[in-house]
Design an enzyme around this catalytic site. Sequence first.
Site, mmCIF file in Angstrom:
data_model
loop_
_atom_site.group_PDB
_atom_site.id
_atom_site.type_symbol
_atom_site.label_atom_id
_atom_site.label_comp_id
_atom_site.label_asym_id
_atom_site.label_seq_id
_atom_site.Cartn_x
_atom_site.Cartn_y
_atom_site.Cartn_z
ATOM 1 N N CYS A 154 0.834 -1.198 0.000
ATOM 2 C CA CYS A 154 0.000 0.000 0.000
ATOM 3 C C CYS A 154 0.879 1.262 0.000
ATOM 4 O O CYS A 154 1.539 1.537 -0.992
ATOM 5 C CB CYS A 154 -0.986 -0.045 1.165
ATOM 6 S SG CYS A 154 -2.402 1.052 0.914
ATOM 7 N N HIS A 203 -3.748 -4.994 0.883
ATOM 8 C CA HIS A 203 -3.182 -5.450 2.162
ATOM 9 C C HIS A 203 -3.179 -6.979 2.241
ATOM 10 O O HIS A 203 -4.198 -7.584 2.571
ATOM 11 C CB HIS A 203 -3.979 -4.863 3.335
ATOM 12 C CG HIS A 203 -3.714 -3.418 3.559
ATOM 13 N ND1 HIS A 203 -2.678 -2.970 4.343
ATOM 14 C CD2 HIS A 203 -4.317 -2.306 3.069
ATOM 15 C CE1 HIS A 203 -2.664 -1.642 4.338
ATOM 16 N NE2 HIS A 203 -3.654 -1.221 3.566
ATOM 17 N N GLU A 261 -1.858 -8.786 4.451
ATOM 18 C CA GLU A 261 -1.822 -9.277 5.836
ATOM 19 C C GLU A 261 -3.204 -9.490 6.436
ATOM 20 O O GLU A 261 -3.342 -10.173 7.454
ATOM 21 C CB GLU A 261 -1.006 -8.319 6.715
ATOM 22 C CG GLU A 261 -1.625 -6.957 6.969
ATOM 23 C CD GLU A 261 -1.372 -5.922 5.875
ATOM 24 O OE1 GLU A 261 -1.522 -4.723 6.170
ATOM 25 O OE2 GLU A 261 -1.029 -6.306 4.739
#
Length: 525
Positions: A86, A181, A183
């Site tokens: 990002c 993202h 994660e």
Amino acid sequence: MTENIHKHRILILDFGSQYTQLVARRVRELGVYCELWAWDVTEAQIRDFNPSGIILSGGPESTTEENSPRAPQYVFEAGVPVFGVCYGMQTMAMQLGGHVEGSNEREFGYAQVEVLTDSALVRGIEDSLTADGKPLLDVWMSHGDKVTAIPSDFVTVASTESCPFAIMANEEKRFYGVQFHPEVTHTRQGMRMLERFVRDICQCEALWTPAKIIDDAVARIREQVGDDKVILGLSGGVDSSVTAMLLHCAIGKNLTCVFVDNGLLRLNEAEQVMDMFGDHFGLNIVHVPAEERFLSALAGENDPEAKRKIIGRVFVEVFDEEALKLEDVKWLAQGTIYPDVIESAASATGKAHVIKSHHNVGGLPKEMKMGLVEPLKELFKDEVRKIGLELGLPYDMLYRHPFPGPGLGVRVLGEVKKEYCDLLRRADAIFIEELRKADLYDKVSQAFTVFLPVRSVGVMGDGRKYDWVVSLRAVETIDFMTAHWAHLPYDFLGRVSNRIINEVNGISRVVYDISGKPPATIEWE
């Protein structure tokens, strides 16, 4: 000689994203050690850390602003793989000759990314296929700015309708950027992408496992303290319990645990701590009954913050007195964990001080010149729990709901009295017992009972009674920063209420707290 479990390591530079700690936890889950540093580290610090790869986190700033954070230029000269997430992708693009622009539309939420070019990062990873057989990935976007031109030596790996450069790569230099993202669980293949980067591209072995972490911690404790004596304040909470077990494995009887029973614990908790650690595991424990001392210090105090300070102060006084009774103690052990020592990346000076001092026990007397032993300081909470399981601690103890440091001192509203604590302990035990019986305990994030210092009329048999009120509280949350009240079944709540009113003499009314966070906090005080 134990294996060097820090041999392969990932450096994560934090640009202030709410998800940055999650990135670190994901890397650890892959069995690889990593550290989280503020973005403005020096070249010397990076060289000294000697990472196998570097991840640049997301962040709330805009790379189009003049003084927005940048990665140290050395990151791109170190010769190791770099993964920008990002904001991390945007600063990578800007610093290497690409272009970023503010966008009129924020892209927030689910998106489908179409893979256009083969890349080591996503090869063989897909959620579905387009009509002409191109891989699609379901990802989670959260950005305003976007890359509008990639550096000249990069290729476009994937795009979305509104984001032409969703993944970019320089395969030769092993630099990768993703606009989403990986994660978060909403990016369905995110863990596989992180694994591809950490394990395959950076070639890190999975050395960071509970058994190896224990071996490493035990060896390091022995090396640090030798034959010296160590003291630990054991509360029965997760961190101090796992610290106690690691030290016990390392130095046995040279560890003395001090268990301060402040009268503000849950029902039978003091007995359980003594039984488990003293009788079952054979630790050397000093049990200090201090209920009267804590309650007399709290007498007449209504203010929550003042109550917390009193409880903290009296604990330190009691602990210090016990420590002074012991001869030759050279070391104080604490259950400090990694989030305690991570300083926010938003360093106002522009220079990071990565570690902040953190003291669980507070001011020890000047005459006690002790070193500090902190065997958990590299670990996240979920890792501490896994290590606890490996050390033989019971699952129910390691995974029970959070309990505040001041205990019932902040769950009895207003002045704390023994009568109130005794009533609350019994009511709370019934609530938790019923949650477990109904298989609801693990479905809520935290549940507890609060004592309200108000009386209410009730009817028992032919008589009226004028007794105390308690509130049940149960919430669902991912991060405890925000929370929803748990929609427990009415028949369940009715059963809990009936049991408390019938079995706890002195309580005439039970209410259920339906406040979310925000605006309310999870605890009442």
